[in-house]
Design a protein around this motif. Sequence first.
Motif, short mmCIF file in Angstrom:
data_model
loop_
_atom_site.label_atom_id
_atom_site.label_comp_id
_atom_site.label_asym_id
_atom_site.label_seq_id
_atom_site.Cartn_x
_atom_site.Cartn_y
_atom_site.Cartn_z
N LEU A 28 74.95 59.73 16.17
CA LEU A 28 74.01 60.70 16.72
C LEU A 28 74.75 61.90 17.30
O LEU A 28 74.39 63.05 17.06
N LEU A 29 75.82 61.64 18.07
CA LEU A 29 76.58 62.73 18.66
C LEU A 29 77.20 63.62 17.58
O LEU A 29 77.23 64.85 17.72
N GLU A 30 77.68 63.00 16.52
CA GLU A 30 78.27 63.79 15.43
C GLU A 30 77.22 64.71 14.80
O GLU A 30 77.47 65.90 14.57
N ASP A 72 75.67 64.68 26.49
CA ASP A 72 75.25 63.34 26.92
C ASP A 72 73.75 63.24 27.16
O ASP A 72 73.08 62.34 26.64
N SER A 73 73.22 64.17 27.98
CA SER A 73 71.79 64.11 28.31
C SER A 73 70.93 64.37 27.09
O SER A 73 69.89 63.74 26.91
N ASP A 77 68.19 61.80 25.56
CA ASP A 77 66.80 62.16 25.33
C ASP A 77 66.37 61.85 23.90
O ASP A 77 65.26 61.35 23.66
N VAL A 78 67.25 62.14 22.95
CA VAL A 78 66.91 61.89 21.55
C VAL A 78 66.83 60.39 21.27
O VAL A 78 65.96 59.92 20.53
N LEU A 79 67.73 59.61 21.89
CA LEU A 79 67.67 58.16 21.72
C LEU A 79 66.37 57.59 22.27
O LEU A 79 65.80 56.66 21.71
N GLN A 84 60.78 62.86 18.55
CA GLN A 84 60.67 64.21 19.11
C GLN A 84 61.99 64.97 19.05
O GLN A 84 62.18 65.97 19.75
N ARG A 85 62.90 64.49 18.20
CA ARG A 85 64.23 65.09 18.14
C ARG A 85 64.17 66.61 17.91
O ARG A 85 64.86 67.37 18.60
N THR A 86 63.38 67.05 16.94
CA THR A 86 63.32 68.47 16.62
C THR A 86 62.93 69.29 17.85
O THR A 86 63.58 70.30 18.17
#
Length: 287
Positions: A28-30, A72-73, A77-79, A84-86
């Motif tokens: 996810l971070l990548e 990080d935050s 939030d995405v996790l 609602q990622r977009t």
Amino acid sequence: MRGVLYSVLLVLNLIVGVGAQTPIQDRLLESLRRELTDKLQASGRFSSIAVSNKTTLKAKTLDGLDQSIALDSLAADVLQKPTQRTEIVERFVRMLSASAEPQKKPISRDDFVASLRLVIRPKDYLAQLAEQKSLSEPLWRPFAGSALVFVAFDRGERLEIALAGGGKEHDLGDDDIVTLSREQLKRFLPDIETEDAAGVRALTLPDAVYSPSLLLLEEPWAKVEKDFGAGFVVAIPDRNTLLAASARNAAQLRKAVELVAMSRKAAPMIPELLQRSGVRWVVFSGQ
């Protein structure tokens, strides 16, 4: 809409094998690093975007100012809300783009005062601000334990940390600005919402980033003391969350803090519990 406490309890039930999720977080971070790099470059507000480490980007604005962008935050939030990622990413990009836009100074003293706010942040936030050349002297005051109080300007989609001496144009000293900032917070008092669960109370505001700032006012706490008794304790798990409980329920409050930390995959913003002592807040020394 589910409340703060019930959402946390729901997240706890969904979390299994936290350690096994590390590869998911890394991927996810990548993907977030790549997506943000593309979107920030496309915004036209930055001259360069680079990767500092897997959780941090380093950006340079067109004015030549360096910005450290912690992911990080955003990842937490995405996790929590993958569908609602977009929206989450777009909101984050808008905030960063706005921060890179030169801000016009308020044209009047009234505008200046109306934008003042106080926010609570941890001590290490000072080091983060020091990395930004334009924020070498932020206006802050000690609060309790590792919690500090910073003066900020509310710019709508973002907060801008105030600098020491920033009120000279309006004949305001730093102490004057701190006092006026506290007065501006009082506009939120009619909007406080509370929710109780398992002996813990969440106090929230529609503009959630100011929920912990309620600690800087006197008005909210008479009822809490009446309900929970003298010497009640509070916790600040993150920038948007303020929890309270009686001192005898301190263990339950700590559990709630752990649940918030687990749900966000991040350590509590303020690790200590704080206790009401007269009209002051001190670090809670009990169990």
